[in-house]
Design a protein around this motif. Structure first.
Motif, PDB file in Angstrom:
ATOM      1  N   VAL A 223     -56.027   4.849  52.506  1.00  0.00           N
ATOM      2  CA  VAL A 223     -55.445   5.310  51.232  1.00  0.00           C
ATOM      3  C   VAL A 223     -55.992   4.490  50.072  1.00  0.00           C
ATOM      4  O   VAL A 223     -56.343   5.043  49.015  1.00  0.00           O
ATOM      5  CB  VAL A 223     -53.901   5.243  51.292  1.00  0.00           C
ATOM      6  N   ALA A 224     -56.096   3.177  50.250  1.00  0.00           N
ATOM      7  CA  ALA A 224     -56.624   2.312  49.189  1.00  0.00           C
ATOM      8  C   ALA A 224     -58.070   2.677  48.858  1.00  0.00           C
ATOM      9  O   ALA A 224     -58.441   2.771  47.681  1.00  0.00           O
ATOM     10  CB  ALA A 224     -56.520   0.844  49.602  1.00  0.00           C
TER      11      ALA A 224
ATOM     12  N   GLU B   6     -48.577  -3.348  60.739  1.00  0.00           N
ATOM     13  CA  GLU B   6     -48.339  -1.954  61.121  1.00  0.00           C
ATOM     14  C   GLU B   6     -48.874  -1.015  60.044  1.00  0.00           C
ATOM     15  O   GLU B   6     -48.579  -1.158  58.870  1.00  0.00           O
ATOM     16  CB  GLU B   6     -46.854  -1.702  61.321  1.00  0.00           C
ATOM     17  N   GLY B   7     -49.662  -0.070  60.465  1.00  0.00           N
ATOM     18  CA  GLY B   7     -50.185   0.926  59.540  1.00  0.00           C
ATOM     19  C   GLY B   7     -51.277   0.416  58.623  1.00  0.00           C
ATOM     20  O   GLY B   7     -51.554   1.033  57.596  1.00  0.00           O
ATOM     21  N   PHE B   8     -51.896  -0.703  58.991  1.00  0.00           N
ATOM     22  CA  PHE B   8     -52.921  -1.276  58.115  1.00  0.00           C
ATOM     23  C   PHE B   8     -54.095  -0.318  57.924  1.00  0.00           C
ATOM     24  O   PHE B   8     -54.612  -0.178  56.822  1.00  0.00           O
ATOM     25  CB  PHE B   8     -53.417  -2.614  58.667  1.00  0.00           C
ATOM     26  N   SER B   9     -54.506   0.346  58.988  1.00  0.00           N
ATOM     27  CA  SER B   9     -55.657   1.246  58.871  1.00  0.00           C
ATOM     28  C   SER B   9     -55.360   2.411  57.931  1.00  0.00           C
ATOM     29  O   SER B   9     -56.232   2.842  57.172  1.00  0.00           O
ATOM     30  CB  SER B   9     -56.083   1.755  60.244  1.00  0.00           C
ATOM     31  N   VAL B  10     -54.133   2.894  57.956  1.00  0.00           N
ATOM     32  CA  VAL B  10     -53.751   3.988  57.054  1.00  0.00           C
ATOM     33  C   VAL B  10     -53.723   3.487  55.616  1.00  0.00           C
ATOM     34  O   VAL B  10     -54.224   4.156  54.703  1.00  0.00           O
ATOM     35  CB  VAL B  10     -52.386   4.580  57.465  1.00  0.00           C
TER      36      VAL B  10
ATOM     37  N   THR C 101     -54.962  -2.800  45.716  1.00  0.00           N
ATOM     38  CA  THR C 101     -54.853  -4.218  46.041  1.00  0.00           C
ATOM     39  C   THR C 101     -53.524  -4.514  46.716  1.00  0.00           C
ATOM     40  O   THR C 101     -53.466  -5.259  47.707  1.00  0.00           O
ATOM     41  CB  THR C 101     -55.011  -5.070  44.774  1.00  0.00           C
ATOM     42  N   ALA C 102     -52.452  -3.920  46.215  1.00  0.00           N
ATOM     43  CA  ALA C 102     -51.135  -4.117  46.832  1.00  0.00           C
ATOM     44  C   ALA C 102     -51.087  -3.517  48.232  1.00  0.00           C
ATOM     45  O   ALA C 102     -50.499  -4.105  49.148  1.00  0.00           O
ATOM     46  CB  ALA C 102     -50.057  -3.492  45.949  1.00  0.00           C
ATOM     47  N   LEU C 103     -51.709  -2.365  48.420  1.00  0.00           N
ATOM     48  CA  LEU C 103     -51.724  -1.743  49.747  1.00  0.00           C
ATOM     49  C   LEU C 103     -52.466  -2.600  50.762  1.00  0.00           C
ATOM     50  O   LEU C 103     -52.020  -2.750  51.906  1.00  0.00           O
ATOM     51  CB  LEU C 103     -52.364  -0.356  49.679  1.00  0.00           C
ATOM     52  N   VAL C 104     -53.597  -3.153  50.374  1.00  0.00           N
ATOM     53  CA  VAL C 104     -54.391  -3.964  51.297  1.00  0.00           C
ATOM     54  C   VAL C 104     -53.718  -5.312  51.550  1.00  0.00           C
ATOM     55  O   VAL C 104     -53.772  -5.841  52.662  1.00  0.00           O
ATOM     56  CB  VAL C 104     -55.822  -4.149  50.745  1.00  0.00           C
ATOM     57  N   ALA C 105     -53.073  -5.872  50.543  1.00  0.00           N
ATOM     58  CA  ALA C 105     -52.460  -7.191  50.673  1.00  0.00           C
ATOM     59  C   ALA C 105     -51.072  -7.154  51.317  1.00  0.00           C
ATOM     60  O   ALA C 105     -50.497  -8.217  51.560  1.00  0.00           O
ATOM     61  CB  ALA C 105     -52.363  -7.844  49.295  1.00  0.00           C
TER      62      ALA C 105
END
Length: 85
Positions: free
Chosen positions: A54-55, A46-50, A37-41
């Motif tokens: 990972v999420a 930059e680097g959203f797709s990565v 959730t923290a990674l997506v939010a």
């Protein structure tokens, strides 16, 4: 939306594991809920797709761990249960 649903599911499992006093599984379920959730939010584009990859990997790893746990504890897969009936 799917990440929110998966995160809520992880929290439900965390509550169940906490009730059973299984600290390791509780910590794993909480981590599987909070970290993706923290990674997506994260506010940076930059680097959203990565981060999304990972999420998703973390959440599916948790689902795989649950499948391993319940297959191991029952000793049978769903297909074996269906064939024995």
């Amino acid at each position: 939306m799917s990440f929110n649903g998966m995160a809520v599911g992880c929290l439900v499992f965390a509550r169940r594991f906490a009730g059973d006093r299984e600290r390791g599984w509780t910590a794993l379920a909480m981590t599987a809920a909070v970290l993706p959730t923290a990674l997506v939010a994260w506010p940076s584009a930059e680097g959203f797709s990565v981060r999304l990859l990972v999420a998703a990997g973390l959440m599916f790893a948790f689902v795989g761990a649950l499948a391993w746990r319940y297959t191991r504890t029952t000793g049978k897969t769903q297909r074996q249960v269906e064939m024995s009936n």
